[in-house]
Write a protein that holds these residues in place. Structure first.
Motif, mmCIF file in Angstrom:
data_model
loop_
_atom_site.group_PDB
_atom_site.id
_atom_site.type_symbol
_atom_site.label_atom_id
_atom_site.label_comp_id
_atom_site.label_asym_id
_atom_site.label_seq_id
_atom_site.Cartn_x
_atom_site.Cartn_y
_atom_site.Cartn_z
ATOM 1 N N PRO A 140 0.757 -1.186 0.112
ATOM 2 C CA PRO A 140 0.095 0.006 0.062
ATOM 3 C C PRO A 140 0.926 1.479 0.038
ATOM 4 N N PRO A 141 0.634 2.350 -0.737
ATOM 5 C CA PRO A 141 1.229 3.480 -0.711
ATOM 6 C C PRO A 141 0.933 4.266 0.426
ATOM 7 N N VAL A 142 1.971 5.193 0.696
ATOM 8 C CA VAL A 142 1.637 6.121 1.674
ATOM 9 C C VAL A 142 0.932 7.478 0.934
ATOM 10 N N LEU A 143 -0.165 7.569 1.377
ATOM 11 C CA LEU A 143 -1.212 8.679 0.635
ATOM 12 C C LEU A 143 -0.733 10.106 0.927
ATOM 13 N N SER A 144 -0.755 10.921 0.032
ATOM 14 C CA SER A 144 -0.374 12.174 0.472
ATOM 15 C C SER A 144 -1.292 13.298 -0.589
#
Length: 239
Positions: A10-14
């Motif tokens: 999972p990506p780190v959302l920003s």
């Protein structure tokens, strides 16, 4: 059902990543990048992690740099899949945010683009977004489609495709395995009226085009090759 691979890395959302900005397009919060004067638009449709994924926005910026006006809508209304949310496992989340809903939500987005002077639109769909992209490819809403390691896409979907379509699959993919991608290719070979490009990337897994590790040189190389294939398809058909 979407397999475990769809939930890996999972990506780190920003909300602050990318060179573009967030605007409302067709009633949805949308990451927008590229020249607003371009008559050529690309609609990018995210995987289950949504429109704030940094690598997806990097990809949008890369496509925009080639002269396209790129929009990445938040089809999940601020509720992307969160692996650590035990109250909403993937099965429940998919029911709430299914690709059928994404297809309906895409229509006003495309209509808004046309109202702004856009004359041609291509769509790129990642994982579950690939299902939305193929639904649009069955219609006259778009000029071409690219599916990046799609989820949920069926043989029957491919039979109904009307516009030029590129399908980029992974060798290591439990969701849409190579044998299924080959079936897609065979069906498309019997549709001479629809130009098609089908490719299976060796040694990569489902999600490789947007959930790669920046520090992994081989992963980056494979992702960039897929990005270029997608861009070539858009350049060919979104004029």
């Amino acid at each position: 059902m979407s397999g475990p691979q769809c939930c890996e890395n999972p990506p780190v959302l920003s909300s602050n990543c990318g060179q573009g900005c967030v605007q409302e397009v067709g009633g949805l919060k949308t990451y927008v990048t590229g020249s607003s004067h371009s008559k050529r638009a690309i609609l990018l449709i995210s995987d289950i992690y949504g429109y704030e994924a940094p690598n997806l926005r990097k990809l949008a910026d890369k496509v925009a740099a080639a002269g396209f006006y790129v929009v990445v809508p938040d089809f999940f209304y601020g509720d992307p899949y969160a692996p650590d949310n035990a109250e909403k496992p993937i099965e429940i989340w998919i029911k709430e945010h299914g690709p059928d809903k994404g297809f309906e939500d895409a229509k006003p987005v495309i209509a808004t683009l046309k109202s702004k002077g856009i004359t041609t639109t291509g769509v790129g769909g990642v994982c579950s977004g690939g299902k939305v992209a193929v639904e649009l490819a069955k219609s006259d809403y778009i000029q071409c489609a690219v599916l990046l390691h799609p989820s949920f896409v069926t043989v029957d979907d491919i039979k109904e495709v009307k516009v030029p379509i590129a399908i980029l699959g992974a060798e290591i993919d439990e969701t849409t395995p190579p044998v299924l991608v080959k079936q897609f290719e065979q069906i498309l070979s019997f549709k001479p009226e629809v130009d098609a490009y089908v490719k299976i990337f060796p040694g990569v897994a489902h999600g490789w085009t947007v959930r790669y590790n920046d520090e992994d040189e081989e992963a980056m190389k494979a992702a960039e090759e897929a990005h270029q294939n997608m861009l070539d398809w858009f350049t060919k058909y979104v004029k």
